[in-house]
Design an enzyme around this catalytic site. Structure first.
Site, PDB file in Angstrom:
ATOM      1  CE1 TYR A  98      -4.396  -1.243   0.190  1.00  0.00           C
ATOM      2  CE2 TYR A  98      -3.233  -3.035   1.277  1.00  0.00           C
ATOM      3  CZ  TYR A  98      -4.365  -2.545   0.643  1.00  0.00           C
ATOM      4  OH  TYR A  98      -5.455  -3.360   0.453  1.00  0.00           O
ATOM      5  CD  GLU A 140      -6.290  -6.203   1.776  1.00  0.00           C
ATOM      6  OE1 GLU A 140      -5.054  -6.028   1.941  1.00  0.00           O
ATOM      7  OE2 GLU A 140      -6.972  -5.502   1.007  1.00  0.00           O
TER       8      GLU A 140
END
Length: 386
Positions: A98, A140
């Site tokens: 990310y 996640e």
């Protein structure tokens, strides 16, 4: 939630950034792959990069997330975030990635909007990105922790490969080693990794089409426009070993005793077939209405499995639409206006996006609440209204 400082900035700049995000994302991917070419090997889809689907997916997610924050202050689009989190987990997305995406995405934004972007605007959009990223990372991590093993990819042996209608194949896989297996839920999917002729590894998600539990079977259509299915159809044989992920997907058959409507078109019958098989295996006494649309009878990939399971269930009925009708099939495209829907039914949808949008609209007009309509979107339109 979006801070008081950033809210008016996002509200004011959303039309501009939203209108430019389609141009920003190709620049982002060019930067990303120039710096990290390894991400195209076993993670990002090369075919989706070529046809622009991946760019549309990112553009849609960022713009829609920001729009939700503006229109629904203090909330997050939890259903859609969960859907994306399952997709990411099936690909093995990790927290550090990310940060990599952030660096190259915001460099692309600064390049595209160089004439208008200010530190205040950049700060506000950075907040939007990390609100979304942090929510995804949390989801996640939970999905990874719920698996029976800590591995992203495990080896499975192809136990059977059989024709499943015109241009489709069903693959049955068995574990190749002693890695603990996570039981799959009806409606879930796995990622399958293959090596292309040029040596690049590519990944594709396939809905599990047969029994759930610890077995794995999926059905693929050859003309899907990707690079993975042709390898599976033309190269992979019984006895070969494939790398597949743990099962993911939050659109699964919900427990209960209420009526179930399974509506599908084309190869979209794979997750509904899994749900139907689960109901048949459990001897369910729920009322089940199976609706399927296909071009021709021979094209129906899981015709035998689904018709057999309908016959096994006392409370199940099947209605079929064909462009070239035979027998008792209806002609043309599916329409719920031709169906006597059971009261208090839960509807599960899978198929091409226009099909799902149309059937969903008809279902709502027929009185089925949006909360009882479940569907899986594979592709750039994952932000289809829930």
């Amino acid at each position: 939630m979006l801070s008081d400082k950033s809210f008016p900035v996002i509200e004011a700049t959303l039309p501009l950034v939203g209108s430019r995000i389609g141009e920003i994302t190709p620049k982002f991917y060019a930067r990303l792959f120039a710096a990290h070419p390894e991400l195209l090997d076993g993670l990002f889809s090369r075919s989706n990069q070529r046809n622009g689907n991946q760019q549309q997916a990112l553009a849609g997610s960022i713009a829609a997330f920001a729009t939700h924050l503006v229109n629904n202050p203090g909330t997050l689009p939890e259903t859609v975030l969960a859907r994306i989190a399952h997709r990411h987990a099936s690909l093995g997305i990790t927290e550090p990635q990310y940060q990599v995406v952030y660096e190259h995405l915001f460099a692309a934004i600064a390049e595209d909007l160089a004439g208008v972007i200010t530190p205040e605007i950049a700060e506000a959009w950075t907040e939007v990105y990390w609100l979304m990223a942090d929510a995804m990372i949390k989801l996640e991590k939970g999905l990874y922790a719920a698996q029976a093993n800590g591995k992203m990819w495990t080896p499975w042996t192809v136990a059977a490969k059989t024709s499943a209608g015109t241009g489709a194949m069903t693959f049955v896989l068995e574990p190749s080693d002693g890695t603990p297996v996570t039981p799959a839920l009806p409606g879930q999917y796995v990622s399958v990794k293959v090596t292309l002729p040029d040596g690049l590894r590519q990944v594709r998600q396939y809905s599990l089409s047969g029994d759930a539990g610890t077995s794995r079977s999926f059905t693929t259509k050859l003309d899907d426009g990707g690079e993975v299915s042709p390898v599976l159809h033309n190269t992979v044989e019984v006895g070969d070993i494939l790398e597949i992920s743990n099962p993911y997907g939050e659109i699964t058959l919900k427990e209960g005793d209420g009526p179930v409507v399974l509506a599908s078109a084309g190869i979209g019958c794979t997750p509904t077939a899994s749900m139907l098989r689960s109901l048949a295996e459990s001897g369910s006494d729920r009322q089940v209405l199976v609706l399927h649309a296909e071009s021709t009878l021979d094209s129906w990939a899981l015709r035998g499995q689904m018709t057999d399971d309908v016959e096994r269930l006392e409370g199940a009925n099947l209605q079929l639409w064909l462009e070239q009708p035979v027998g008792g099939a209806k002609e043309g495209f599916m329409s719920l206006r031709e169906v006597d829907l059971p009261a208090n039914a839960s509807l599960y949808l899978c198929g091409p996006l226009p099909f799902m949008k149309n059937i969903r609209n008809e279902a709502i007009n027929a009185g089925i609440p949006a909360t009882r309509i479940h569907y899986e979107v594979f592709g750039p339109d994952i932000w289809l209204a829930n």
